[in-house]
Design an enzyme around this catalytic site. Structure first.
Site, PDB file in Angstrom:
ATOM      1  N   CYS A  75      13.964 -10.745   0.131  1.00 44.15           N
ATOM      2  CA  CYS A  75      13.000 -10.131  -0.728  1.00 44.15           C
ATOM      3  C   CYS A  75      12.469  -8.949  -0.600  1.00 44.15           C
ATOM      4  O   CYS A  75      11.829  -8.500   0.744  1.00 44.15           O
ATOM      5  CB  CYS A  75      11.752 -11.227  -0.682  1.00 44.15           C
ATOM      6  SG  CYS A  75      10.239 -11.157  -1.854  1.00 44.15           S
ATOM      7  N   CYS A  78       7.809  -7.835   1.276  1.00 43.35           N
ATOM      8  CA  CYS A  78       7.120  -7.739   2.436  1.00 43.35           C
ATOM      9  C   CYS A  78       7.983  -7.068   3.414  1.00 43.35           C
ATOM     10  O   CYS A  78       8.828  -7.527   4.248  1.00 43.35           O
ATOM     11  CB  CYS A  78       6.710  -9.240   3.044  1.00 43.35           C
ATOM     12  SG  CYS A  78       5.499 -10.281   2.113  1.00 43.35           S
ATOM     13  N   ASP A 353     -13.251   4.547  -9.318  1.00 48.87           N
ATOM     14  CA  ASP A 353     -11.989   3.943  -8.852  1.00 48.87           C
ATOM     15  C   ASP A 353     -10.945   4.071  -9.881  1.00 48.87           C
ATOM     16  O   ASP A 353     -10.494   3.141 -10.462  1.00 48.87           O
ATOM     17  CB  ASP A 353     -12.420   2.266  -8.794  1.00 48.87           C
ATOM     18  CG  ASP A 353     -11.576   1.349  -8.421  1.00 48.87           C
ATOM     19  OD1 ASP A 353     -10.323   2.023  -7.826  1.00 48.87           O
ATOM     20  OD2 ASP A 353     -11.568   0.258  -8.412  1.00 48.87           O
ATOM     21  N   CYS A 379      -6.512   3.637  -4.592  1.00 46.02           N
ATOM     22  CA  CYS A 379      -4.993   2.726  -4.149  1.00 46.02           C
ATOM     23  C   CYS A 379      -3.771   3.676  -3.856  1.00 46.02           C
ATOM     24  O   CYS A 379      -2.817   3.401  -3.799  1.00 46.02           O
ATOM     25  CB  CYS A 379      -4.556   1.813  -5.227  1.00 46.02           C
ATOM     26  SG  CYS A 379      -4.031   2.604  -6.637  1.00 46.02           S
TER      27      CYS A 379
END
Length: 421
Positions: A75, A78, A353, A379
């Site tokens: 995957c 992660c 933001d 972000c």
């Protein structure tokens, strides 16, 4: 086969080797990128186009730990699950330091705020037909379009993981056309799961009436609060709701929401603490009011965002919330029409933001206001640093920067910075 030593972790989470260890093939100079490795490790493998895609760990780092996911390594979600928490969080802190340093900004970066496993309330699940014809859900493999079917997820809220089988039945209805590549954007709300589906082929007529009915039946069986197709509501049993400070807010179909409640709270708490004592606050790129409502417990707020649905949700929540100062909300494209010093008159504190691209046009306007406190939430450390440079050059001082690990075990890092005039 080359044998290399990993020097550092790059910005995308891959190990980076700058050259070969003694005894390696001559001429094997770096950089070479090797996924799922750690600094100080010796690795061996074939290199193509500057990448060692399947490194064999010859000598492991003492910071290497056992990954918790059965899908680790396949995957693509992660990339850093094999790294001990201490050095992993410090690496995220370093990414923020490096981004600021490129703009010549020196500031003490606080320790990274961690998010716990099992805390993600939002997932973007890709749907495909499996070899046996059934609908499967999962995430893309690393550097590939191949789908890895996911039955467990260590970062997701357990309630999302438990819903995966029923969500696969919902996804089946959206696989009508061979060119469709549906993605289920699943959000856990106070009233249940909210699912917005994108990626359905439209040129051939979109989803047929039969498939819409199939999707609605599956959604009801799954007890979804709402099902929508690219923002168009197909079925709503209960209005999806979230809590922002003292307000209960209806979530717009397909609307933005922070992925992890604990990370959201860490950012909100710091923003509110920074503006204490303000007489009037602006909340720019406000969405549906993540910061607006908590800020309104301090002072009146002007809130602005380009999404009309988000502003409508914010206004609807204002009517029922208690214990807040006045909120004035408006739908406005802050990239094309940034709020000017005239629009922001009287605001001695500003919170912004923006999306990943940052907000250079809006930041330039903020720099010329009379605000004494500015809180930047981002972000993307690179665009934050660029925007921060504008404020600093206008006379602000970057007082604190806090990295937030909202996307656990990924290379992604968010942050909050407080500026004082």
């Amino acid at each position: 086969m080359l044998t290399l030593t990993i020097d550092r972790i790059g910005g995308q989470g891959d190990g980076v080797a700058q050259g070969a260890v003694p005894g390696a093939v001559p001429g094997a100079a770096g950089p070479v990128f090797a996924p799922l490795t750690l600094p100080g490790e010796t690795v061996r493998g074939s290199v193509a186009d500057g990448r060692m895609d399947r490194p064999e760990i010859v000598n492991a780092s003492p910071d290497r730990i056992d990954p918790v996911s059965p899908h680790y390594g396949d995957c693509g979600g992660c990339s850093l699950q094999h790294w001990a928490a201490g050095p992993y969080l410090e690496w995220k802190r370093d990414q923020v330091r490096l981004a600021l340093a490129r703009e010549g900004i020196e500031v003490e970066v606080e320790p990274t705020v961690a998010s716990p496993p099992g805390s993600r309330r939002r997932l973007a699940l890709h749907a495909r037909r499996g070899p046996d014809g059934r609908a499967i859900l999962g995430f893309k493999a690393r550097k590939s379009w191949r789908l890895v079917e996911v039955r467990e997820c260590a970062v997701a809220d357990p309630r999302l993981v438990a819903a995966l089988p029923s969500l696969a039945r919902v996804a089946d209805a959206f696989l009508e056309h061979p060119k469709s590549a549906p993605t289920l954007h699943v959000t856990l709300t106070l009233t249940g799961l909210d699912v917005d589906v994108t990626g359905v082929e439209r040129r051939s007529g979109g989803l047929s009436a039969d498939r819409r009915m199939q999707a609605i039946r599956a959604a009801k069986q799954a007890d979804l609060a709402r099902l929508s197709l690219a923002g168009e509501v197909l079925m709503m049993e209960r209005q999806p709701l979230v809590q922002f400070g003292p307000a209960t807010v209806p979530v717009p179909a397909g609307g933005f929401l922070q992925a992890v409640p604990e990370a959201e709270q860490a950012m909100v708490d710091r923003a509110v603490a920074a503006v204490k004592g303000a007489k009037k606050i602006a909340d720019l790129f406000c969405g549906s009011g993540t910061f607006t409502f908590p800020l309104a417990t301090v002072a009146p707020v002007i809130a602005a965002d380009a999404t009309e649905a988000g502003i409508a949700a914010l206004k609807a929540a204002v009517k029922s919330a208690r214990g807040m100062k006045a909120i004035e909300a408006q739908a406005r494209d802050l990239f094309r029409r940034p709020m000017t010093p005239f629009d922001l008159r009287g605001c001695d504190a500003i919170v912004f933001d923006p999306p990943r691209a940052g907000a250079i046009e809006q930041t330039q306007q903020i720099a010329t206001t009379r605000a004494t406190t500015v809180v930047g939430v981002s972000c993307n450390p690179q665009t934050f640093a660029r925007d921060a440079r504008v404020l600093i050059d206008a006379g602000f001082r970057l007082e604190t920067v806090t990295p937030i690990d909202q996307f656990l075990w990924s290379a992604h890092v968010e942050l909050l910075g407080v500026f004082r005039r």
